[in-house]
Design a protein around this motif. Structure first.
Motif, PDB file in Angstrom:
ATOM      1  N   TYR A 249       0.832  -1.201   0.000  1.00 18.89           N
ATOM      2  CA  TYR A 249       0.000   0.000   0.000  1.00 18.89           C
ATOM      3  C   TYR A 249       0.870   1.256   0.000  1.00 18.89           C
ATOM      4  CZ  TYR A 249      -3.400   3.442   1.588  1.00 18.89           C
ATOM      5  OH  TYR A 249      -4.189   4.550   1.698  1.00 18.89           O
ATOM      6  N   TRP A 291      -5.242   4.922 -13.608  1.00 18.46           N
ATOM      7  CA  TRP A 291      -5.464   5.828 -12.468  1.00 18.46           C
ATOM      8  C   TRP A 291      -6.704   5.399 -11.689  1.00 18.46           C
ATOM      9  CZ3 TRP A 291      -9.020   9.778 -11.074  1.00 18.46           C
ATOM     10  CH2 TRP A 291      -8.565  10.645 -10.063  1.00 18.46           C
ATOM     11  N   ILE A 298      -7.061   1.870  -3.668  1.00 17.13           N
ATOM     12  CA  ILE A 298      -6.997   2.646  -2.425  1.00 17.13           C
ATOM     13  C   ILE A 298      -8.338   2.582  -1.695  1.00 17.13           C
ATOM     14  CG2 ILE A 298      -6.714   4.958  -1.488  1.00 17.13           C
ATOM     15  CD1 ILE A 298      -4.679   5.486  -3.685  1.00 17.13           C
TER      16      ILE A 298
ATOM     17  N   ARG B  18     -17.270   8.481   8.217  1.00 10.27           N
ATOM     18  CA  ARG B  18     -17.108   7.774   6.954  1.00 10.27           C
ATOM     19  C   ARG B  18     -18.323   6.924   6.685  1.00 10.27           C
ATOM     20  NH1 ARG B  18     -11.381   6.568   9.058  1.00 10.27           N
ATOM     21  NH2 ARG B  18     -10.069   7.778   7.671  1.00 10.27           N
ATOM     22  N   MET B  51     -19.078   2.966   0.681  1.00 13.01           N
ATOM     23  CA  MET B  51     -17.753   2.709   0.114  1.00 13.01           C
ATOM     24  C   MET B  51     -17.816   1.623  -0.956  1.00 13.01           C
ATOM     25  SD  MET B  51     -15.479   4.630   1.539  1.00 13.01           S
ATOM     26  CE  MET B  51     -13.884   3.908   1.267  1.00 13.01           C
ATOM     27  N   ALA B  54     -19.109   2.982  -4.159  1.00 15.09           N
ATOM     28  CA  ALA B  54     -18.085   3.831  -4.779  1.00 15.09           C
ATOM     29  C   ALA B  54     -17.031   2.964  -5.459  1.00 15.09           C
ATOM     30  CB  ALA B  54     -17.445   4.733  -3.726  1.00 15.09           C
ATOM     31  N   LEU B  58     -16.234   2.756  -9.368  1.00 15.02           N
ATOM     32  CA  LEU B  58     -14.884   3.075  -9.862  1.00 15.02           C
ATOM     33  C   LEU B  58     -14.396   1.972 -10.798  1.00 15.02           C
ATOM     34  CD1 LEU B  58     -12.913   4.529  -6.817  1.00 15.02           C
ATOM     35  CD2 LEU B  58     -13.154   5.568  -9.065  1.00 15.02           C
ATOM     36  N   LEU B 116     -21.457   7.843  -9.918  1.00 12.20           N
ATOM     37  CA  LEU B 116     -20.252   7.937  -9.097  1.00 12.20           C
ATOM     38  C   LEU B 116     -20.169   9.307  -8.442  1.00 12.20           C
ATOM     39  CD1 LEU B 116     -17.662   6.594  -8.166  1.00 12.20           C
ATOM     40  CD2 LEU B 116     -16.570   7.317 -10.260  1.00 12.20           C
ATOM     41  N   PHE B 117     -20.476  10.330  -9.233  1.00  8.93           N
ATOM     42  CA  PHE B 117     -20.336  11.673  -8.670  1.00  8.93           C
ATOM     43  C   PHE B 117     -21.468  11.999  -7.700  1.00  8.93           C
ATOM     44  CE2 PHE B 117     -16.864  12.195 -11.529  1.00  8.93           C
ATOM     45  CZ  PHE B 117     -16.049  13.058 -10.849  1.00  8.93           C
ATOM     46  N   LEU B 120     -20.337  10.440  -4.700  1.00  5.35           N
ATOM     47  CA  LEU B 120     -19.238  11.244  -4.159  1.00  5.35           C
ATOM     48  C   LEU B 120     -19.763  12.439  -3.378  1.00  5.35           C
ATOM     49  CD1 LEU B 120     -16.152  11.861  -4.268  1.00  5.35           C
ATOM     50  CD2 LEU B 120     -16.579  13.094  -6.347  1.00  5.35           C
ATOM     51  N   CYS B 123     -21.407  11.555  -0.252  1.00  8.02           N
ATOM     52  CA  CYS B 123     -20.456  11.099   0.750  1.00  8.02           C
ATOM     53  C   CYS B 123     -19.708  12.282   1.355  1.00  8.02           C
ATOM     54  CB  CYS B 123     -19.490  10.143   0.051  1.00  8.02           C
ATOM     55  SG  CYS B 123     -18.172   9.527   1.038  1.00  8.02           S
ATOM     56  N   ASN B 207      -8.433  14.929   2.162  1.00  6.05           N
ATOM     57  CA  ASN B 207      -9.303  13.951   1.516  1.00  6.05           C
ATOM     58  C   ASN B 207     -10.553  14.621   0.966  1.00  6.05           C
ATOM     59  OD1 ASN B 207     -11.551  11.980   1.415  1.00  6.05           O
ATOM     60  ND2 ASN B 207      -9.926  10.543   1.943  1.00  6.05           N
ATOM     61  N   PHE B 210      -9.687  16.786  -1.968  1.00  7.67           N
ATOM     62  CA  PHE B 210      -9.453  15.974  -3.164  1.00  7.67           C
ATOM     63  C   PHE B 210     -10.785  15.599  -3.827  1.00  7.67           C
ATOM     64  CE2 PHE B 210      -9.432  11.632  -4.889  1.00  7.67           C
ATOM     65  CZ  PHE B 210      -8.552  11.803  -5.946  1.00  7.67           C
ATOM     66  N   LEU B 214     -12.466  16.985  -7.426  1.00  6.55           N
ATOM     67  CA  LEU B 214     -12.869  16.147  -8.556  1.00  6.55           C
ATOM     68  C   LEU B 214     -14.208  16.625  -9.117  1.00  6.55           C
ATOM     69  CD1 LEU B 214     -12.038  12.455  -7.588  1.00  6.55           C
ATOM     70  CD2 LEU B 214     -10.725  14.037  -8.977  1.00  6.55           C
ATOM     71  N   LEU B 504      -4.730  15.330  -2.330  1.00  4.47           N
ATOM     72  CA  LEU B 504      -4.265  13.949  -2.348  1.00  4.47           C
ATOM     73  C   LEU B 504      -3.020  13.794  -1.477  1.00  4.47           C
ATOM     74  CD1 LEU B 504      -4.956  11.305  -3.816  1.00  4.47           C
ATOM     75  CD2 LEU B 504      -3.265  11.928  -5.516  1.00  4.47           C
ATOM     76  N   GLY B 507      -4.128  14.081   2.041  1.00  6.47           N
ATOM     77  CA  GLY B 507      -5.008  12.974   2.400  1.00  6.47           C
ATOM     78  C   GLY B 507      -4.280  11.644   2.516  1.00  6.47           C
TER      79      GLY B 507
HETATM   80  C1  HEM Z   1     -14.556   9.974  -8.851  1.00  8.78           C
HETATM   81  C2  HEM Z   1     -14.575   9.075  -7.939  1.00  8.78           C
HETATM   82  C3  HEM Z   1     -13.560   8.900  -6.833  1.00  8.78           C
HETATM   83  C4  HEM Z   1     -12.213   8.882  -6.920  1.00  8.78           C
HETATM   84  C5  HEM Z   1     -11.339   9.054  -8.173  1.00  8.78           C
HETATM   85  C6  HEM Z   1     -11.716   8.681  -5.595  1.00  8.78           C
HETATM   86  C7  HEM Z   1     -10.384   8.578  -5.268  1.00  8.78           C
HETATM   87  C8  HEM Z   1      -9.910   8.470  -3.975  1.00  8.78           C
HETATM   88  C9  HEM Z   1      -8.545   8.496  -3.606  1.00  8.78           C
HETATM   89  C10 HEM Z   1      -7.392   8.664  -4.583  1.00  8.78           C
HETATM   90  C11 HEM Z   1      -8.460   8.389  -2.272  1.00  8.78           C
HETATM   91  C12 HEM Z   1      -7.220   8.434  -1.410  1.00  8.78           C
HETATM   92  C13 HEM Z   1      -6.850   9.886  -1.215  1.00  8.78           C
HETATM   93  C14 HEM Z   1      -7.158  10.494   0.103  1.00  8.78           C
HETATM   94  O1  HEM Z   1      -7.338   9.767   1.095  1.00  8.78           O
HETATM   95  O2  HEM Z   1      -7.209  11.737   0.131  1.00  8.78           O
HETATM   96  C15 HEM Z   1      -9.777   8.257  -1.781  1.00  8.78           C
HETATM   97  C16 HEM Z   1     -10.098   8.092  -0.451  1.00  8.78           C
HETATM   98  C17 HEM Z   1     -11.367   7.981   0.017  1.00  8.78           C
HETATM   99  N1  HEM Z   1     -12.523   8.051  -0.730  1.00  8.78           N
HETATM  100 FE1  HEM Z   1     -12.660   8.329  -2.700  1.00  8.78          FE
HETATM  101  N2  HEM Z   1     -12.760   8.581  -4.722  1.00  8.78           N
HETATM  102  C18 HEM Z   1     -13.916   8.695  -5.453  1.00  8.78           C
HETATM  103  C19 HEM Z   1     -15.185   8.613  -4.985  1.00  8.78           C
HETATM  104  C20 HEM Z   1     -15.524   8.375  -3.656  1.00  8.78           C
HETATM  105  C21 HEM Z   1     -16.843   8.172  -3.170  1.00  8.78           C
HETATM  106  C22 HEM Z   1     -18.078   8.173  -4.045  1.00  8.78           C
HETATM  107  C23 HEM Z   1     -16.750   7.985  -1.835  1.00  8.78           C
HETATM  108  C24 HEM Z   1     -17.847   7.728  -0.848  1.00  8.78           C
HETATM  109  C25 HEM Z   1     -18.597   6.682  -0.865  1.00  8.78           C
HETATM  110  C26 HEM Z   1     -15.380   8.052  -1.474  1.00  8.78           C
HETATM  111  C27 HEM Z   1     -14.885   7.891  -0.206  1.00  8.78           C
HETATM  112  C28 HEM Z   1     -13.566   7.888   0.136  1.00  8.78           C
HETATM  113  C29 HEM Z   1     -13.081   7.716   1.469  1.00  8.78           C
HETATM  114  C30 HEM Z   1     -13.894   7.495   2.727  1.00  8.78           C
HETATM  115  C31 HEM Z   1     -11.693   7.764   1.400  1.00  8.78           C
HETATM  116  C32 HEM Z   1     -10.710   7.624   2.544  1.00  8.78           C
HETATM  117  C33 HEM Z   1     -10.140   6.262   2.521  1.00  8.78           C
HETATM  118  C34 HEM Z   1      -9.280   5.999   3.707  1.00  8.78           C
HETATM  119  O3  HEM Z   1      -9.753   6.177   4.811  1.00  8.78           O
HETATM  120  O4  HEM Z   1      -8.146   5.587   3.501  1.00  8.78           O
HETATM  121  N3  HEM Z   1     -14.636   8.293  -2.606  1.00  8.78           N
HETATM  122  N4  HEM Z   1     -10.653   8.312  -2.841  1.00  8.78           N
END
Ligand code: HEM
Lengths: 343, 568
Positions: A249, A291, A298, B18, B51, B54, B58, B116-117, B120, B123, B207, B210, B214, B504, B507
């Motif tokens: 990771y 990507w 992740i 979360r 999650m 999502a 993805l 997805l969005f 997002l 969330c 986070n 980020f 998007l 990012l 996060g």
């Molecule tokens: C376009 C769609 C999405 C992309 C490209 C994406 C990408 C990412 C990435 C790269 C991270 C790690 C970066 C960070 O922790 O700042 C992350 C973390 C996270 N994302 Fe997303 N995400 C997307 C949609 C969503 C959606 C829809 C949710 C909610 C259901 C979500 C919930 C989370 C959560 C809770 C984390 C934290 C994970 C952790 O605790 O390690 N994301 N996401």
């Protein structure tokens, strides 16, 4: 002058083959190391007398955490958990691993030749040595080895050595046989600082993903051994699957950051070169797919029920997509990124 | 390594909120929808913003993007699509119905990313609210039993002073200061005998930033696209082009672009530069260092010089002008049998290969007894092929030749149907030279004149180099094809991308953790002691936690030992 350039380039090719030969030897040494680890792990198991057992259990117990207040002396610090986060799976004795050491020495030597080959190619071409497929492979594999060696400084990842050197021999050897091209001047669209930045960072990300890939494979093997008690013996001398996972990771998130940068830098470059920052050109599509796959990885790590083996598969699929992008997409897919240098 | 699942009863008030199926989330939501419509909707919403959803979306997005790299796309490669239809006449319409030639605007691709969005946003909004509160909350109470935490250290410091409780409080004061200096938010509990500290709120901020960015990228792309236009134009050396719809060879406006309101400016192509690798070198004939030297003029302003290169577009009045292609435009003059000029123009020929073998068409609608069309090739360096046909052996003007065939009849340009200037529809025309006609094709070098067949007049390939020129260097004019773009969304897309990248970094790499220090006076006969306990708890991935607890225990323990010794 053309003569001198030519010879410099052939020196480079000579160095490449030397490096490949040394990497192949390193691969052999690392493979022997793994085989011997299997052997010693089995011997240990056979010879496991009660005394050895208890001692081992005690050590593991101490490492696995829990409160310890054994040393109540003044000023003594007792550690509740192992600060090296990855205790060995079963065995308590740390083997000396002569073959692994030899493998690393050979890898360093190979790396020096490889570096020499890359630098001479760059000097001969009078530009950065990553402008066609042969050169991407040359620099990309150099970075894989560099990241591996750099990681060795911090943690003992020599159990990855055979995978890394094996992969490098295959990629570099294959590229030199199949993709080698003579030096030609750069095409206009490539004359840009973004060639230097975008492609280099992409290669760096690839190198990090490669290491994560290796760790994820081992993680899967290890977790199979943990649950089903099946798998090659050397796994006993490796960290637990959870530790392998968290290491994978860590490499992945650094790689992911570089890949994100690659994506953005590529879009900036495309906006200068082609008049749009994004056009779903085949190469752009695959950069995006990779990507998203790693973003999925992740997320999987953070999703209940997906941590562990399932997320490991995503890391493996992600790297498969990286390799696919570099080989098949470059060679057979039509698009604007026609810079393989092959005709 | 994450140790955060072993939450030893530490308060959850300041936890990031979360989705309930987050691996670190304590609660596990009931999977059954509650009765009734509202309950059912709430359940569906919770599913959509989970999650797992999502993640699945993805992965679907990644898979759905792939076909667009396998089949040619109308947006990127329209000719490829046409070709595909020609090659697979049966299959193509089926695939077209499935939008496989427009993957990225297809209903199924759109559905995935829109869901997805929505997920997002659903969330991120509650998490943002929660985080906003958490940012102002105090660190939670010190857990009663620190020893139950995985990362836990202990140390006992002997004291000789009267009041061990006093010493313990002093130790906590020290810890309080040390932790605060290390960037923790701190709070004393247990009557001053413990300190609770938390750091890394930036992780959650990053986070959220980020994910929010998007959304910004998506909006900037979507809205920006409506105000974007691109147009193609061709300029021959010495000619002037004006930024109005008339002068574009093609124009693709976004939904909200007012085509009548283009900024008035003009561009004149002074000359076009290019270098070719010399014969005999590696990559002989490879073209490079393209530069279109322009004179530009905005309405009511002084003319300015400007250069367009590959990778270096020219910025003009908010437009960006790109060099997309170049070619030769031989100047051809046609005279009627009486010697009157009926046509005299530089005609852009389209390059067909890297040696600039170029295809061109001349249409002469008026002035002759019947309409005349000429089709043929221009070779900058003509060389014979084994088949007897010709090709160009080198892209520069070493042995330039145009080779034309003549057709007579209806050009089809009067019927109001738009015709490409680069194609001749010979359906209603009679071929007069080449092929089976028994009449040789017309071959001209610069300066040459030939008779048209059957006494229809003459054609001249004008030498543009003028009198006394050496060789053919300047004998043929060049043209460039330029692409004019206005994209108001692009800077916004970039800005949001950079924000996403920053988010990012925070996060992923800022560790979020809690630390506790507790001091307990230990009574002894004559000689007292203070038991110091240290514990840490990660909130999310935190490989450095154990090291951080070690370091705190070491530093603080040493400092306490030092101070207490002094007090004696
Ligand atoms: C376009 C769609 C999405 C992309 C490209 C994406 C990408 C990412 C990435 C790269 C991270 C790690 C970066 C960070 O922790 O700042 C992350 C973390 C996270 N994302 Fe997303 N995400 C997307 C949609 C969503 C959606 C829809 C949710 C909610 C259901 C979500 C919930 C989370 C959560 C809770 C984390 C934290 C994970 C952790 O605790 O390690 N994301 N996401």
């Amino acid at each position: 002058m053309p003569d001198a350039t030519l010879t410099l380039d052939s020196v480079s090719v000579l160095l490449v083959w030397t490096a490949i030969a040394i990497y192949a030897l390193a691969f052999v040494a690392y493979a022997i190391d793994l085989a011997r680890r299997s052997a010693s792990a089995i011997e240990e198991k056979d010879a496991a007398s009660g005394a050895v057992r208890t001692e081992a259990r005690e050590l593991v117990g101490a490492a696995a955490g829990g409160s310890t207040t054994r040393a109540r002396g003044a000023g003594a610090v007792t550690s509740g958990s192992d600060s090296v986060s990855w205790t060995q799976a079963d065995g308590a004795k740390k083997p000396r691993l002569v073959w692994a050491r030899l493998g690393t020495v050979l890898t360093v030597l190979g790396f020096l030749f490889h570096l020499g080959a890359t630098v001479t190619r760059g000097i001969a071409a009078e530009r950065v040595p990553w402008s066609n497929m042969y050169e991407f492979a040359l620099t990309g594999t150099l970075l894989i080895i560099a990241v591996y060696l750099a990681a060795l400084v911090r943690s003992d990842l020599r159990f990855l050595g055979s995978l890394i050197t094996g992969l490098t021999v295959l990629l570099l050897g294959g590229a030199t046989l199949a993709f080698y091209v003579e030096i030609v001047p750069l095409m206009d669209p490539l004359k840009s600082v973004w060639l230097v930045i975008h492609v280099f960072v992409a290669s760096l990300a690839t190198a990090l993903f490669a290491l994560a890939f290796g760790l994820s494979i081992l993680q899967l093997m290890q977790s199979r051994r943990e649950t089903k008690a099946k798998g090659p013996g050397f796994l006993r001398t490796l960290p637990r699957s959870e530790a392998l996972e968290s290491l994978a990771y860590r490499f992945t998130i650094i790689g992911f950051m570089f890949w994100t940068f690659t994506l953005i830098a590529g879009a900036i470059w495309a906006n200068d070169a082609w008049g749009r920052y994004w056009g779903f050109d085949t190469k752009e599509v695959w950069t995006f797919v990779i990507w998203v796959l790693y973003a999925g990885y992740i997320h999987a790590r953070a999703t209940r029920g997906w941590r562990g083996s399932r997320s490991a598969w995503l890391s493996i699929i992600g790297f498969a997509a990286v390799l696919f992008n570099f080989t098949i997409v470059n060679m057979f897919f039509k698009g604007l990124h026609a810079y393989s240098g092959l005709s | 390594m994450s140790r955060s699942r072993s939450d030893a009863g530490a308060g959850v008030a300041a936890d990031p909120l979360r989705p309930s199926d987050h691996a670190d989330s304590g609660s596990s939501a009931p999977d059954q929808p509650a009765l009734g419509l509202i309950g059912w909707l709430r359940w569906a919403w919770r599913q959509l913003t989970s999650m797992r959803t999502a993640l699945v979306l993805l992965l679907l997005l990644a898979i759905a993007a792939v076909p667009g790299s396998i089949f040619p796309q109308r947006s990127a490669d329209p000719n490829g699509v046409t070709q595909w239809f020609t090659d697979n006449p049966d299959l193509a319409p089926v695939l077209d119905n499935l939008s496989l030639f427009d993957v990225y605007i297809s209903p199924w691709f759109s559905a995935i990313y829109i869901l997805l969005f929505i997920s997002l946003i659903g969330c991120v909004i509650p998490r943002t609210k929660h985080h906003w509160k958490a940012l102002r909350a105090r660190p939670p109470r010190t857990p009663a039993r620190l020893a139950r935490l995985e990362d836990h250290r202990e140390r006992v410091v002997p004291v000789r002073s009267e009041d061990a409780a006093d010493d313990a409080r002093l130790a906590i004061d020290l810890a309080h200061d040390q932790l605060r200096r290390a960037g923790y938010r701190v709070e004393r509990y247990d009557d001053g005998l413990s300190v609770s500290a938390e750091r890394g709120y930036l992780r959650e901020t990053g986070n959220l930033l980020f994910h929010g960015a998007l959304v910004g990228v998506l909006l900037a792309v979507g809205i920006g696209g409506g105000f974007t236009y691109t147009g193609q134009s061709v300029i021959i050396e010495g000619r002037t082009w004006v930024n109005s719809l008339l002068d574009y060879s093609s124009f693709n406006p976004g939904r909200f672009v007012d085509e009548e309101q283009l900024v008035p400016y003009s561009m004149t192509l002074e000359d076009f530069e290019v270098t070719y690798q010399p014969v005999g070198s590696n990559g002989a004939g490879q073209a490079g260092d393209f530069a279109a030297n322009l004179t530009t003029q905005l309405a009511g302003e002084e003319p300015q010089e400007g250069v367009v290169r590959v990778n270096a577009p020219l910025e003009l009045a908010g437009d960006r002008i790109y060099l997309m292609g170049n070619g030769y435009a031989p100047t051809l003059t046609v005279r009627d049998p009486a010697g009157e000029v009926v046509f005299s123009e530089a005609v852009p020929f389209l390059p067909q290969d890297t040696n600039m073998t170029s295809l061109g068409v001349v249409k002469i609608p008026d002035g002759l007894s019947e309409q005349l069309g000429l089709v043929g090739f221009f070779y900058p360096t003509e060389a014979p092929l084994d088949t007897g046909a010709f090709t160009s052996a080198y892209p520069a003007l070493i042995n330039p030749v145009v080779s034309l065939d003549v057709y007579e009849g209806d050009l089809g340009i009067d019927g109001g149907i738009p015709r490409s200037v680069y194609a001749l529809d010979t359906g209603d025309m009679e071929r007069l030279t080449g092929g089976d006609t028994g009449v040789d094709s017309i071959q001209l070098a610069p300066g040459d004149t030939a008779d048209l067949p059957g006494g229809r007049g003459t054609i001249t390939f004008e030498d543009e180099a003028g009198e006394g020129a050496q060789g053919y260097d300047e004998s043929v004019k060049r043209y460039v094809s330029l692409s004019v773009h206005r994209d108001v969304g692009a800077p916004w897309v970039l800005a949001f991308s950079v924000l996403a990248m920053a988010g990012l970094l925070a996060g992923l790499f800022v560790p979020r953790r809690r630390m506790w220090v507790r001091a307990t006076p230990v009574a002894g006969d004559g000689e007292g002691a203070v038991k110091l306990e240290y514990a840490g708890l990660a909130r999310g991935e935190d490989p450095g936690l154990a090291g951080a607890v070690d370091q705190l225990a070491q530093r603080h323990g040493d400092a306490v030992a030092g101070v207490l010794r002094e007090r004696v």
